[in-house]
Structure formats: structure tokens, C-alpha cells
Design a protein around this motif. Sequence first.
Motif, PDB file in Angstrom:
ATOM      1  N   ALA A 121       0.826  -1.055  -0.128  1.00 34.98           N
ATOM      2  CA  ALA A 121      -0.607  -0.167   0.139  1.00 34.98           C
ATOM      3  C   ALA A 121       1.167   1.590  -0.127  1.00 34.98           C
ATOM      4  O   ALA A 121       1.842   1.461   0.592  1.00 34.98           O
ATOM      5  CB  ALA A 121      -0.667   0.574   1.334  1.00 34.98           C
ATOM      6  N   LYS A 122       0.795   2.397  -0.963  1.00 40.39           N
ATOM      7  CA  LYS A 122       0.993   3.408  -0.534  1.00 40.39           C
ATOM      8  C   LYS A 122      -0.240   4.378  -0.074  1.00 40.39           C
ATOM      9  O   LYS A 122      -1.233   4.804  -0.033  1.00 40.39           O
ATOM     10  CB  LYS A 122       1.669   3.469  -2.369  1.00 40.39           C
ATOM     11  N   ALA A 123       0.198   5.747   0.644  1.00 35.78           N
ATOM     12  CA  ALA A 123      -0.211   6.749   1.023  1.00 35.78           C
ATOM     13  C   ALA A 123      -0.907   7.756  -0.509  1.00 35.78           C
ATOM     14  O   ALA A 123      -0.226   7.549  -1.011  1.00 35.78           O
ATOM     15  CB  ALA A 123      -0.244   7.642   1.964  1.00 35.78           C
ATOM     16  N   GLN A 124      -2.282   7.360  -0.532  1.00 36.85           N
ATOM     17  CA  GLN A 124      -2.953   8.184  -1.836  1.00 36.85           C
ATOM     18  C   GLN A 124      -3.212  10.197  -0.869  1.00 36.85           C
ATOM     19  O   GLN A 124      -3.291  10.301  -2.401  1.00 36.85           O
ATOM     20  CB  GLN A 124      -4.263   7.667  -1.897  1.00 36.85           C
ATOM     21  N   PHE A 125      -3.338   9.796   0.154  1.00 36.66           N
ATOM     22  CA  PHE A 125      -3.911  11.275   1.180  1.00 36.66           C
ATOM     23  C   PHE A 125      -2.778  12.133   2.328  1.00 36.66           C
ATOM     24  O   PHE A 125      -1.763  10.935   2.691  1.00 36.66           O
ATOM     25  CB  PHE A 125      -5.123  11.592   1.329  1.00 36.66           C
ATOM     26  N   HIS A 126      -2.505  13.046   2.777  1.00 34.96           N
ATOM     27  CA  HIS A 126      -1.221  13.298   3.499  1.00 34.96           C
ATOM     28  C   HIS A 126      -2.461  13.861   4.664  1.00 34.96           C
ATOM     29  O   HIS A 126      -3.844  14.742   4.378  1.00 34.96           O
ATOM     30  CB  HIS A 126      -0.954  13.992   2.909  1.00 34.96           C
ATOM     31  N   LYS A 127      -1.412  14.148   5.350  1.00 28.04           N
ATOM     32  CA  LYS A 127      -2.204  14.581   6.825  1.00 28.04           C
ATOM     33  C   LYS A 127      -2.191  16.081   6.603  1.00 28.04           C
ATOM     34  O   LYS A 127      -1.407  16.720   5.763  1.00 28.04           O
ATOM     35  CB  LYS A 127      -1.191  14.255   8.021  1.00 28.04           C
ATOM     36  N   GLY A 128      -3.714  16.875   7.347  1.00 27.14           N
ATOM     37  CA  GLY A 128      -4.088  18.163   7.351  1.00 27.14           C
ATOM     38  C   GLY A 128      -4.795  18.262   5.348  1.00 27.14           C
ATOM     39  O   GLY A 128      -5.566  19.560   4.790  1.00 27.14           O
ATOM     40  N   GLN A 129      -4.524  17.552   5.013  1.00 26.25           N
ATOM     41  CA  GLN A 129      -5.537  17.725   3.226  1.00 26.25           C
ATOM     42  C   GLN A 129      -7.055  16.968   3.114  1.00 26.25           C
ATOM     43  O   GLN A 129      -7.437  16.031   4.032  1.00 26.25           O
ATOM     44  CB  GLN A 129      -5.040  15.820   2.087  1.00 26.25           C
ATOM     45  N   ARG A 130      -7.770  17.674   2.881  1.00 28.86           N
ATOM     46  CA  ARG A 130      -9.335  18.429   3.185  1.00 28.86           C
ATOM     47  C   ARG A 130      -9.822  17.139   1.846  1.00 28.86           C
ATOM     48  O   ARG A 130      -9.188  16.837   0.410  1.00 28.86           O
ATOM     49  CB  ARG A 130      -9.486  20.084   1.951  1.00 28.86           C
ATOM     50  N   VAL A 131     -10.574  15.935   2.443  1.00 26.24           N
ATOM     51  CA  VAL A 131     -11.694  15.223   1.637  1.00 26.24           C
ATOM     52  C   VAL A 131     -12.485  15.083   1.807  1.00 26.24           C
ATOM     53  O   VAL A 131     -13.036  15.797   2.949  1.00 26.24           O
ATOM     54  CB  VAL A 131     -10.789  14.027   1.513  1.00 26.24           C
ATOM     55  N   PHE A 132     -13.277  14.641   0.680  1.00 26.66           N
ATOM     56  CA  PHE A 132     -14.855  14.155   0.602  1.00 26.66           C
ATOM     57  C   PHE A 132     -14.836  13.293   1.351  1.00 26.66           C
ATOM     58  O   PHE A 132     -14.084  12.011   0.734  1.00 26.66           O
ATOM     59  CB  PHE A 132     -15.291  14.981  -0.215  1.00 26.66           C
ATOM     60  N   VAL A 133     -15.599  12.893   2.189  1.00 31.70           N
ATOM     61  CA  VAL A 133     -15.745  11.710   2.506  1.00 31.70           C
ATOM     62  C   VAL A 133     -17.004  11.058   2.489  1.00 31.70           C
ATOM     63  O   VAL A 133     -17.765  10.894   2.844  1.00 31.70           O
ATOM     64  CB  VAL A 133     -15.338  11.642   4.447  1.00 31.70           C
ATOM     65  N   GLN A 134     -17.205  10.196   1.448  1.00 34.88           N
ATOM     66  CA  GLN A 134     -18.155   9.840   1.032  1.00 34.88           C
ATOM     67  C   GLN A 134     -19.446   9.055   1.958  1.00 34.88           C
ATOM     68  O   GLN A 134     -20.399   9.037   1.791  1.00 34.88           O
ATOM     69  CB  GLN A 134     -17.708   8.521  -0.194  1.00 34.88           C
ATOM     70  N   PRO A 135     -18.843   8.060   2.634  1.00 37.74           N
ATOM     71  CA  PRO A 135     -19.861   7.412   3.579  1.00 37.74           C
ATOM     72  C   PRO A 135     -21.054   8.637   4.559  1.00 37.74           C
ATOM     73  O   PRO A 135     -21.681   8.011   4.318  1.00 37.74           O
ATOM     74  CB  PRO A 135     -19.127   6.483   4.058  1.00 37.74           C
ATOM     75  N   VAL A 136     -20.166   9.680   4.856  1.00 32.51           N
ATOM     76  CA  VAL A 136     -20.601  10.087   5.983  1.00 32.51           C
ATOM     77  C   VAL A 136     -21.766  10.858   4.858  1.00 32.51           C
ATOM     78  O   VAL A 136     -22.567  11.419   5.335  1.00 32.51           O
ATOM     79  CB  VAL A 136     -19.511  10.721   6.797  1.00 32.51           C
ATOM     80  N   GLY A 137     -20.756  11.714   3.748  1.00 33.97           N
ATOM     81  CA  GLY A 137     -21.201  12.788   2.639  1.00 33.97           C
ATOM     82  C   GLY A 137     -20.936  14.421   3.356  1.00 33.97           C
ATOM     83  O   GLY A 137     -21.453  14.995   3.030  1.00 33.97           O
ATOM     84  N   THR A 138     -19.873  14.389   3.521  1.00 32.86           N
ATOM     85  CA  THR A 138     -19.790  16.038   4.545  1.00 32.86           C
ATOM     86  C   THR A 138     -17.766  15.915   4.373  1.00 32.86           C
ATOM     87  O   THR A 138     -17.210  14.641   3.678  1.00 32.86           O
ATOM     88  CB  THR A 138     -19.492  15.638   5.812  1.00 32.86           C
ATOM     89  N   TRP A 139     -17.328  16.743   4.632  1.00 30.84           N
ATOM     90  CA  TRP A 139     -16.014  17.432   3.716  1.00 30.84           C
ATOM     91  C   TRP A 139     -15.160  17.208   5.037  1.00 30.84           C
ATOM     92  O   TRP A 139     -15.913  17.202   6.348  1.00 30.84           O
ATOM     93  CB  TRP A 139     -15.689  18.405   3.243  1.00 30.84           C
ATOM     94  N   ALA A 140     -13.753  16.164   5.091  1.00 30.73           N
ATOM     95  CA  ALA A 140     -12.755  16.376   6.760  1.00 30.73           C
ATOM     96  C   ALA A 140     -11.899  16.225   6.032  1.00 30.73           C
ATOM     97  O   ALA A 140     -11.565  16.472   5.100  1.00 30.73           O
ATOM     98  CB  ALA A 140     -13.736  14.658   7.235  1.00 30.73           C
ATOM     99  N   THR A 141     -10.776  16.629   7.273  1.00 33.21           N
ATOM    100  CA  THR A 141      -9.364  16.889   6.721  1.00 33.21           C
ATOM    101  C   THR A 141      -8.833  15.847   7.573  1.00 33.21           C
ATOM    102  O   THR A 141      -9.100  15.289   8.692  1.00 33.21           O
ATOM    103  CB  THR A 141      -9.424  17.873   7.698  1.00 33.21           C
ATOM    104  N   VAL A 142      -7.980  15.502   7.367  1.00 31.83           N
ATOM    105  CA  VAL A 142      -7.086  14.151   7.174  1.00 31.83           C
ATOM    106  C   VAL A 142      -6.511  14.241   8.551  1.00 31.83           C
ATOM    107  O   VAL A 142      -5.512  15.129   8.360  1.00 31.83           O
ATOM    108  CB  VAL A 142      -6.205  13.574   5.704  1.00 31.83           C
ATOM    109  N   GLU A 143      -6.657  13.575   9.510  1.00 24.14           N
ATOM    110  CA  GLU A 143      -6.157  13.913  10.989  1.00 24.14           C
ATOM    111  C   GLU A 143      -4.758  12.723  11.214  1.00 24.14           C
ATOM    112  O   GLU A 143      -3.483  13.711  11.922  1.00 24.14           O
ATOM    113  CB  GLU A 143      -6.974  14.028  12.007  1.00 24.14           C
TER     114      GLU A 143
END
Length: 179
Positions: free
Chosen positions: A2-24
Motif C-alpha cells: 500500500a501507498k498513501a494516497q492522501f496526506h495529513k491535513g488534506q481536505r477530503v470528501f468522505v463518501q460514506p458520511v457525505g461531508t468534507w473533513a480533514t485527514v488528521e
Amino acid sequence: MAKAQFHKGQRVFVQPVGTWATVEHVLPKWTKGVEEPIRITYDCGLGREFIAEELDANRAQDEDLDALDGSVWRVTRARNRWQEQYDVSRHPYPGTYPVIVTGESEWGGWRVPAAEYDLDPHRIERQAQVMARAAGMLKLLKRVVEVARAAPEDLNDDMHEIAREAVELLRKPKAGAKS
């Protein structure tokens, strides 16, 4: 591996929840004897870890606003399992609490913790009504802005001010800004 596709602090859309969040946190899962992680999950502060397929960084936020359909948002009642009706007679709807359903099914949406509801049930009931109407209000604001842009010369000073405030409300919040 596996390789990381997102990084800490990146803003992403979380599909199962249906909202935007930041990768903590980026959480690699390691196995002894393997040089790379076998799986990577992401903590977005939403109560569980998500895999990369559940997150999307490329989704436009404007699409989310357009996709809201106020006709399916509604307030339903859920039974309070910890308190009987006679224990909470001061509540507006004794023995229940509001649930804002944001989809076609009856189980998705927003709920309030029982302890918070107990602090001020009338305030929570008002908040639930506002949330249930939020998608419709958003559509109305967008229409106000469209009308104002189509014929600005036909608007009086009060309507110009209302249109300006609508544009401010529709503007995307800055990253890290609290609303």
C-alpha cells in the motif's frame, strides 16, 4: 503493498458520511517482515478509520451544494432508550429526541447526544427544524444571487444588500475557519 494516497491535513470528501473533513492521521498497518505497510487507513475525526476508496480529494464542493435536495431532509423522532416519558415531562416531545434524516432511508442523517438534548431540549428542537430546512434555504439563497446578477439595475438598495449577504453565505469557508 500500500501507498498513501492522501496526506495529513488534506481536505477530503468522505463518501460514506457525505461531508468534507480533514485527514488528521495517516495510519499504516504493518506486518512483521514486510518493508512496506500492507494497508493504509485515514483518521478524519469522524469516529472511524476510512480506506482510500471512501475518500475523494478531487470532488468539487459546488457539486455538493447542487446535490442537496431539501425535499428529502426531514425531522423524525427516535425513542429515548435511557429515559422514560414521565422522567422528562419538561421536554417538548417526552420520551423522544429529534433525528434529521438527510436521505431516502430512515437511518441516515444527524442525531444529537442525549446529554446535550437534556441540557436544553427546546433549543435542540429549533436547531433540528433549521437543519431540516437548510437545503431548501440554500437553494433559495442561490436563486436570490442569480436574480441579482441577472438584473442588478432593477434592485433597490435593500435587495442589493440582501444579495451581497447571500453571496457571503454561499462563499466557501476558508480551510481551518470555524463557522
